[in-house]
Design a protein around this motif. Structure first.
Motif, PDB file in Angstrom:
ATOM      1  N   UNK A  84      10.321  21.971 119.416  1.00 40.41           N
ATOM      2  CA  UNK A  84      11.217  23.133 119.422  1.00 40.41           C
ATOM      3  C   UNK A  84      11.413  23.633 117.986  1.00 40.41           C
ATOM      4  N   UNK A  85      11.845  24.889 117.854  1.00 41.05           N
ATOM      5  CA  UNK A  85      12.300  25.345 116.533  1.00 41.05           C
ATOM      6  C   UNK A  85      13.509  24.501 116.138  1.00 41.05           C
ATOM      7  N   UNK A  86      13.652  24.276 114.853  1.00 43.16           N
ATOM      8  CA  UNK A  86      14.832  23.556 114.361  1.00 43.16           C
ATOM      9  C   UNK A  86      16.094  24.337 114.772  1.00 43.16           C
ATOM     10  N   UNK A  87      17.055  23.699 115.447  1.00 43.10           N
ATOM     11  CA  UNK A  87      18.246  24.444 115.865  1.00 43.10           C
ATOM     12  C   UNK A  87      19.098  24.940 114.697  1.00 43.10           C
ATOM     13  N   UNK A  88      18.783  24.529 113.475  1.00 45.09           N
ATOM     14  CA  UNK A  88      19.456  25.118 112.310  1.00 45.09           C
ATOM     15  C   UNK A  88      19.106  26.602 112.169  1.00 45.09           C
ATOM     16  N   UNK A  89      17.980  27.017 112.747  1.00 43.52           N
ATOM     17  CA  UNK A  89      17.551  28.417 112.660  1.00 43.52           C
ATOM     18  C   UNK A  89      18.438  29.289 113.556  1.00 43.52           C
ATOM     19  N   UNK A  90      18.919  30.376 113.000  1.00 44.42           N
ATOM     20  CA  UNK A  90      19.781  31.276 113.753  1.00 44.42           C
ATOM     21  C   UNK A  90      19.095  31.885 114.976  1.00 44.42           C
ATOM     22  N   UNK A  91      17.745  31.878 114.992  1.00 41.14           N
ATOM     23  CA  UNK A  91      17.023  32.447 116.144  1.00 41.14           C
ATOM     24  C   UNK A  91      16.832  31.415 117.259  1.00 41.14           C
ATOM     25  N   UNK A  92      17.107  30.154 116.978  1.00 45.14           N
ATOM     26  CA  UNK A  92      16.905  29.107 117.991  1.00 45.14           C
ATOM     27  C   UNK A  92      17.887  29.284 119.142  1.00 45.14           C
ATOM     28  N   UNK A  93      17.415  29.109 120.385  1.00 45.37           N
ATOM     29  CA  UNK A  93      18.349  29.209 121.520  1.00 45.37           C
ATOM     30  C   UNK A  93      19.402  28.097 121.495  1.00 45.37           C
ATOM     31  N   UNK A  94      19.186  27.074 120.690  1.00 48.17           N
ATOM     32  CA  UNK A  94      20.142  25.960 120.612  1.00 48.17           C
ATOM     33  C   UNK A  94      21.157  26.136 119.476  1.00 48.17           C
ATOM     34  N   UNK A  95      20.979  27.199 118.667  1.00 52.34           N
ATOM     35  CA  UNK A  95      21.767  27.305 117.438  1.00 52.34           C
ATOM     36  C   UNK A  95      23.280  27.389 117.710  1.00 52.34           C
ATOM     37  N   UNK A  96      23.655  28.222 118.668  1.00 49.79           N
ATOM     38  CA  UNK A  96      25.090  28.406 118.940  1.00 49.79           C
ATOM     39  C   UNK A  96      25.713  27.099 119.429  1.00 49.79           C
TER      40      UNK A  96
END
Ligand code: FES
Length: 381
Positions: free
Chosen positions: A333-345
């Motif tokens: 997955x993209x790193x959830x630190x990225x604001x575009x990640x669906x997990x970021x929020x």
């Protein structure tokens, strides 16, 4: 156009190799970067094996060797290994807690040609520092060690890992580094995998604490320009863009465990199903070029569509694979630190909730007994 994987002769050599000489350590920091299941002393590489690793690293084109652990100074052969590293042309850096070596041992390391020392502190406040490391008397030993380093004329970097218990004293930690005549101070917020993930609720700072620390660092940089270099690694859970962890997986760095496994980063063993080669079974150059673990996330081919279509893909390289694994359950997955990640929020929400709750007791890092990685780590976000 995505960067293809570079393999074999096209692949540049790693800049640095970090040798975890041992997982033994007198400190028990709850954010330790060593794996939950640590190598026992009987499995550690011997002196001749480490010397062979140094020979192979130099031949491969590595420039810098970090002697780390655990606490590397508990190895009686450390000075001998430093001498060997220098003899084969490597720049030598010691990463230490500063609590285990006496002056005679330190002098041996200096005589062996040690180039640089990175000394960790847990806080500028001795009581909190010693609670975090679970080691009474550690602070004075560290201050003494720092004095030896500068008296020997070696450059000193002070490292401080910050968390909810000490982040309000970032300014005091910088002042401590200045008073110890350090050339650099690295202040890094905790990264949440392994031991730190088990202690997430005990360590997570509030957002307002983080914001205040940013302002403190900015003011100190201005005030201390030309006197000391201040690095600040911000916390991923309050970030908008991910960091280029390891400067890209398998691109600049190798980590070798006490038992000889070669990892793309210190936390790579938290990713299931990766096969790590050992220097006991395969030449280092071949591991760097062909090991399946290094190939797994090298370049951009492995990336999810979100990262492949991003203009930052060869800048942040998708962020941290271990953090993606720990917080989403998938290293791809993209790193959830990225604001575009669906997990970021969700990540941000988890950080907010943990940081406003009362801090639980630390679960201290201990080499035994065997710890089940899955038993009490938080569920992925
Ligand atoms: Fe493993 Fe970031 S710590 S990739």
């Amino acid at each position: 156009m995505n960067a293809p994987r570079t393999t074999g002769s096209q692949l540049p050599p790693p800049m640095a190799v970090l040798l975890e000489l041992t997982h033994r350590c007198p400190l028990q920091c709850p954010y330790c970067s060593n794996p939950l299941q640590m190598d026992q002393v009987k499995s550690e590489l011997g002196t001749a094996e480490w010397k062979s690793v140094l020979d192979q690293a130099a031949k491969l084109g590595v420039l810098q060797v970090h002697f780390s652990g655990g606490e590397p100074t508990v190895r009686p052969d450390l000075a001998e290994l430093i001498r060997h590293a220098r003899a084969v042309g490597l720049y030598t850096n010691l990463i230490t807690s500063g609590v285990a070596a006496n002056k005679a041992r330190f002098d041996e390391m200096v005589a062996a040609g040690l180039d640089h020392v990175q000394l960790s502190i847990q806080d500028s406040d001795a009581a909190t520092a010693e609670k975090i490391g679970n080691y009474a008397g550690a602070q004075q030993k560290k201050l003494t060690f720092a004095k030896w380093v500068r008296e020997a004329g070696l450059p000193l970097t002070l490292n401080a890992v910050v968390n909810r218990h000490n982040i309000d004293r970032v300014g005091e930690m910088i002042d401590l580094a200045v008073s110890l005549d350090a050339a650099r101070v690295e202040i890094a917020n905790v990264q949440y995998y392994g031991w730190a993930l088990k202690n997430l609720a005990a360590l997570m700072p509030r957002f307002d604490q983080f914001e205040a620390s940013i302002a403190t660092v900015a003011a100190a940089r201005e005030r201390l320009k030309g006197k000391i270099v201040i690095d600040y690694v911000v916390p991923d859970y309050y970030a908008k863009v991910p960091k280029a962890c390891m400067n890209g997986w398998g691109q600049r760095f190798m980590n070798i465990t006490p038992a000889g496994k070669v990892l793309p980063c210190h936390a790579a063993e938290t990713i299931p199903n990766l096969q790590f080669d050992s220097v006991r079974d395969r030449p280092l150059a071949e591991i760097w070029a062909k090991s399946s673990a290094f190939e797994a996330f090298r370049g951009t081919d492995w990336m999810p569509e979100l990262c492949k279509g991003c203009d930052q893909r060869e800048i942040d390289w998708g962020g941290c694979r271990c953090q993606a694994m720990a917080l989403t359950g998938s290293a791809s997955e993209a790193d959830p630190a990225c604001g575009k990640s669906p997990f970021h929020a969700q990540l941000r929400g988890m950080a907010e909730a943990a940081s406003h709750a009362a801090a639980p007791e630390f679960q201290y890092r201990r080499i035994t007994p065997r710890v089940d990685q899955k038993s009490d780590a938080p569920e992925p976000v």
